[in-house]
Motif scaffolding. Structure first.
Motif: not given
Length: 236
Positions: A102-113
């Motif tokens: 993953x890229x950092x932005x992907x993980x930030x989106x997963x946090x929001x999920x």
């Protein structure tokens, strides 16, 4: 509380409903909540946040533990691992996410999920997607990490994909010794073999872990298996 699917899956369904029927997202979320027996999405989310499976798993973990979070693709193992990280950070511990995917932005989106605000954990969370990730790299990166730090490794089967890295068994033994010595919790996201058939048994188990290279699975202390929104914990 027993939902028909994990919260992140219900949220995903709501997004699809919003696009398909061209209704506001908040209305689609409330519709999902109504199907689960709640008057609104906010009530469902509040109830779900009271006690997550990650909280339950975290209670079972001890400093030095090696943990597997395993499932077939699309069953939520990455989100479960992030929920574990959030649960650890809510207790004031640091969390590190090592990934070759993953890229950092992907993980930030997963946090929001999973309903978490990354800004709440800026001082406790670290993301690392270096191409050099291996046991030696992880050990060096966590050399000064305080006791109780929880690190997620995404994912187990990629650790020895480079020919210049040691065999997987050697790397896991090194990480186990390091985790014990430093009092860290290491969580390994793991693939499950394609041969796993949910029609024959409801959950994968240790025998279903995909092992392209030899590995003694007794090096892990605990495991969490996911399938169709359900979770099973297991001491290995």
């Amino acid at each position: 509380m027993r939902l028909s699917a994990p919260v992140y899956q219900l949220k995903r369904r709501a997004r699809l409903l919003s696009r398909r029927e061209k209704v506001p997202l908040h209305e689609a979320l409330d519709r999902m909540a109504a199907k689960e027996g709640f008057a609104s999405w906010s009530l469902l989310a509040a109830k779900a946040a009271e006690a997550t499976p990650a909280d339950s798993l975290l209670e079972r973990l001890l400093p030095g533990d090696m943990v597997l979070v395993a499932a077939r693709p699309g069953q939520g193992k990455t989100l479960m691992s992030l929920e574990l990280a959030v649960a650890a950070m809510k207790q004031g511990n640091r969390a590190v996410f090592f990934t070759l995917e993953y890229m950092h932005a992907d993980i930030l989106n997963r946090f929001r999920d999973i309903g978490a605000d990354p800004a709440d954990f800026d001082h406790l969370f670290e993301f690392d997607n270096s191409y050099a990730i291996s046991a030696a790299y992880i050990i060096e990166a966590l050399r000064s990490a305080p006791r109780g730090t929880l690190a997620v490794i995404d994912y187990l089967q990629l650790l020895d994909q480079k020919r210049d890295n040691p065999e997987l068994m050697v790397q896991i033994r090194a990480l186990r010794s390091f985790a014990r010595e430093r009092g860290l919790v290491l969580v390994f996201i793991s693939q499950v073999d394609r041969a796993f058939d949910p029609a024959r048994k409801p959950f994968p188990d240790m025998g279903d872990i995909r092992l392209p290279n030899p590995l003694d699975l007794s090096l892990f202390d605990k495991a969490c298996f996911l399938n169709k929104g359900e979770i099973r914990f297991q001491a290995t």
